[in-house]
Design a protein around this motif. Structure first.
Motif, PDB file in Angstrom:
ATOM      1  N   ALA A   1     -46.777  18.219  19.940  1.00  0.00           N
ATOM      2  CA  ALA A   1     -48.232  18.183  20.162  1.00  0.00           C
ATOM      3  C   ALA A   1     -48.569  17.078  21.161  1.00  0.00           C
ATOM      4  CB  ALA A   1     -48.967  17.972  18.846  1.00  0.00           C
ATOM      5  N   LEU A   2     -47.887  15.957  21.059  1.00  0.00           N
ATOM      6  CA  LEU A   2     -48.099  14.872  22.031  1.00  0.00           C
ATOM      7  C   LEU A   2     -47.658  15.306  23.430  1.00  0.00           C
ATOM      8  CD1 LEU A   2     -46.937  11.832  19.891  1.00  0.00           C
ATOM      9  CD2 LEU A   2     -49.229  12.171  20.845  1.00  0.00           C
ATOM     10  N   GLU A   3     -46.559  16.037  23.504  1.00  0.00           N
ATOM     11  CA  GLU A   3     -46.118  16.543  24.801  1.00  0.00           C
ATOM     12  C   GLU A   3     -47.200  17.415  25.437  1.00  0.00           C
ATOM     13  OE1 GLU A   3     -42.375  18.580  24.449  1.00  0.00           O
ATOM     14  OE2 GLU A   3     -41.245  16.713  24.228  1.00  0.00           O
ATOM     15  N   GLN A   4     -47.801  18.275  24.632  1.00  0.00           N
ATOM     16  CA  GLN A   4     -48.856  19.146  25.151  1.00  0.00           C
ATOM     17  C   GLN A   4     -50.050  18.333  25.636  1.00  0.00           C
ATOM     18  OE1 GLN A   4     -49.534  21.812  21.854  1.00  0.00           O
ATOM     19  NE2 GLN A   4     -48.022  23.283  22.596  1.00  0.00           N
TER      20      GLN A   4
ATOM     21  N   ASP B   1     -56.308   8.104  27.668  1.00  0.00           N
ATOM     22  CA  ASP B   1     -55.836   8.709  28.914  1.00  0.00           C
ATOM     23  C   ASP B   1     -54.349   9.034  28.790  1.00  0.00           C
ATOM     24  OD1 ASP B   1     -54.443   6.318  29.255  1.00  0.00           O
ATOM     25  OD2 ASP B   1     -55.668   5.612  30.933  1.00  0.00           O
ATOM     26  N   VAL B   2     -53.793   9.556  29.860  1.00  0.00           N
ATOM     27  CA  VAL B   2     -52.416  10.010  29.834  1.00  0.00           C
ATOM     28  C   VAL B   2     -51.451   8.874  29.491  1.00  0.00           C
ATOM     29  CG1 VAL B   2     -51.965   9.750  32.314  1.00  0.00           C
ATOM     30  CG2 VAL B   2     -50.732  11.477  31.009  1.00  0.00           C
ATOM     31  N   ASN B   3     -51.732   7.667  29.955  1.00  0.00           N
ATOM     32  CA  ASN B   3     -50.858   6.528  29.649  1.00  0.00           C
ATOM     33  C   ASN B   3     -50.831   6.241  28.149  1.00  0.00           C
ATOM     34  OD1 ASN B   3     -50.183   6.089  32.364  1.00  0.00           O
ATOM     35  ND2 ASN B   3     -52.005   4.831  32.673  1.00  0.00           N
ATOM     36  N   ASP B   4     -51.986   6.383  27.491  1.00  0.00           N
ATOM     37  CA  ASP B   4     -52.044   6.192  26.045  1.00  0.00           C
ATOM     38  C   ASP B   4     -51.178   7.237  25.330  1.00  0.00           C
ATOM     39  OD1 ASP B   4     -53.912   4.045  26.191  1.00  0.00           O
ATOM     40  OD2 ASP B   4     -55.555   5.498  26.357  1.00  0.00           O
TER      41      ASP B   4
ATOM     42  N   ILE C   1     -47.854   6.578  23.002  1.00  0.00           N
ATOM     43  CA  ILE C   1     -47.767   7.108  21.628  1.00  0.00           C
ATOM     44  C   ILE C   1     -46.531   7.992  21.496  1.00  0.00           C
ATOM     45  CG2 ILE C   1     -48.882   8.608  19.922  1.00  0.00           C
ATOM     46  CD1 ILE C   1     -51.600   7.584  21.113  1.00  0.00           C
ATOM     47  N   TYR C   2     -46.290   8.808  22.515  1.00  0.00           N
ATOM     48  CA  TYR C   2     -45.107   9.679  22.519  1.00  0.00           C
ATOM     49  C   TYR C   2     -43.829   8.844  22.425  1.00  0.00           C
ATOM     50  CZ  TYR C   2     -41.573  12.976  24.194  1.00  0.00           C
ATOM     51  OH  TYR C   2     -40.452  13.753  24.305  1.00  0.00           O
ATOM     52  N   SER C   3     -43.728   7.838  23.270  1.00  0.00           N
ATOM     53  CA  SER C   3     -42.528   6.988  23.275  1.00  0.00           C
ATOM     54  C   SER C   3     -42.323   6.325  21.918  1.00  0.00           C
ATOM     55  CB  SER C   3     -42.633   5.919  24.368  1.00  0.00           C
ATOM     56  OG  SER C   3     -42.650   6.518  25.642  1.00  0.00           O
ATOM     57  N   ASN C   4     -43.400   5.812  21.344  1.00  0.00           N
ATOM     58  CA  ASN C   4     -43.311   5.174  20.030  1.00  0.00           C
ATOM     59  C   ASN C   4     -42.881   6.172  18.961  1.00  0.00           C
ATOM     60  OD1 ASN C   4     -44.109   2.750  21.158  1.00  0.00           O
ATOM     61  ND2 ASN C   4     -46.245   2.965  20.518  1.00  0.00           N
ATOM     62  N   HIS C   5     -43.444   7.370  19.011  1.00  0.00           N
ATOM     63  CA  HIS C   5     -43.098   8.397  18.021  1.00  0.00           C
ATOM     64  C   HIS C   5     -41.634   8.807  18.173  1.00  0.00           C
ATOM     65  CE1 HIS C   5     -43.897  11.482  15.055  1.00  0.00           C
ATOM     66  NE2 HIS C   5     -43.337  12.380  15.844  1.00  0.00           N
TER      67      HIS C   5
ATOM     68  N   SER D   1     -46.615  13.418  32.923  1.00  0.00           N
ATOM     69  CA  SER D   1     -45.259  13.928  32.678  1.00  0.00           C
ATOM     70  C   SER D   1     -44.724  13.285  31.398  1.00  0.00           C
ATOM     71  CB  SER D   1     -44.335  13.668  33.855  1.00  0.00           C
ATOM     72  OG  SER D   1     -44.234  12.277  34.100  1.00  0.00           O
ATOM     73  N   ILE D   2     -43.861  14.000  30.742  1.00  0.00           N
ATOM     74  CA  ILE D   2     -43.302  13.547  29.478  1.00  0.00           C
ATOM     75  C   ILE D   2     -42.316  12.410  29.755  1.00  0.00           C
ATOM     76  CG2 ILE D   2     -41.958  14.244  27.462  1.00  0.00           C
ATOM     77  CD1 ILE D   2     -43.144  17.130  28.106  1.00  0.00           C
ATOM     78  N   PRO D   3     -42.492  11.277  29.082  1.00  0.00           N
ATOM     79  CA  PRO D   3     -41.592  10.143  29.345  1.00  0.00           C
ATOM     80  C   PRO D   3     -40.146  10.471  28.970  1.00  0.00           C
ATOM     81  CG  PRO D   3     -43.478   9.451  28.008  1.00  0.00           C
ATOM     82  CD  PRO D   3     -43.505  10.943  28.101  1.00  0.00           C
ATOM     83  N   LYS D   4     -39.228  10.019  29.796  1.00  0.00           N
ATOM     84  CA  LYS D   4     -37.797  10.143  29.500  1.00  0.00           C
ATOM     85  C   LYS D   4     -37.405   8.939  28.664  1.00  0.00           C
ATOM     86  CE  LYS D   4     -36.800  13.794  31.914  1.00  0.00           C
ATOM     87  NZ  LYS D   4     -37.061  14.996  31.204  1.00  0.00           N
TER      88      LYS D   4
END
Length: 158
Positions: free
Chosen positions: A142-145, A9-12, A16-20, A153-156
């Motif tokens: 790609a994670l943002e998309q 889901d979006v939280n996952d 992943i985005y934050s970790n990357h 929303s994209i994490p700050k």
């Protein structure tokens, strides 16, 4: 017994985005300047970083092409190469492309020695750093998309 895996889901995707993103900082691919630019991205302009990086990549390709052309001439003009590298390094600093900036500086130092073989080796390293930068940022975008497509929303990054 079958194990059922749940769909991401979006939280996952956000985790992943934050970790990357943090790994890009930890690996020295980008620095705090890139993190500052990310703060300008919001729901009104979700493509902000993609656009900035795209412009950077286009200008880098022009710099690399021009620098390479000087190395292919019979009498290498190291001063012209250093001037181009100075400009490229400035672009890297503006974006926060730390690993590419370091590779520029290494090539610039080799130009100070007027050692063609060292310069060509550093040029190869610069190209490798550019490829790594592009690849890692493509994965981030790609994670943002995926996040936006999932309604998030994209994490700050703080």
């Amino acid at each position: 017994m079958r194990v059922r895996m749940r769909a991401m889901d979006v939280n996952d995707f956000q985790q992943i985005y934050s970790n990357h993103f943090l790994s890009l900082l930890d690996e020295g691919i980008v620095n705090q300047q890139f993190k500052e630019l990310q703060k300008f991205q919001d729901e009104k302009d979700p493509e902000f970083l993609v656009q900035i990086v795209s412009i950077f990549n286009e200008s880098v390709e022009q710099f690399i092409h021009e620098i390479s052309s000087y190395f292919n001439q019979p009498n290498t003009d190291y001063m012209k190469i250093k001037t181009l590298l100075f400009r490229l390094k400035g672009s890297c600093q503006s974006l926060g492309a730390q690993s590419v900036e370091i590779a520029c500086e290494n090539l610039r130092n080799s130009c100070d020695e007027s050692n063609l073989q060292n310069c060509l080796s550093c040029m190869e390293q610069l190209n490798l750093e550019l490829l790594k930068f592009k690849t890692k940022l493509d994965a981030l975008f790609a994670l943002e998309q995926q996040i936006v497509a999932s309604g998030g929303s994209i994490p700050k990054m703080q």
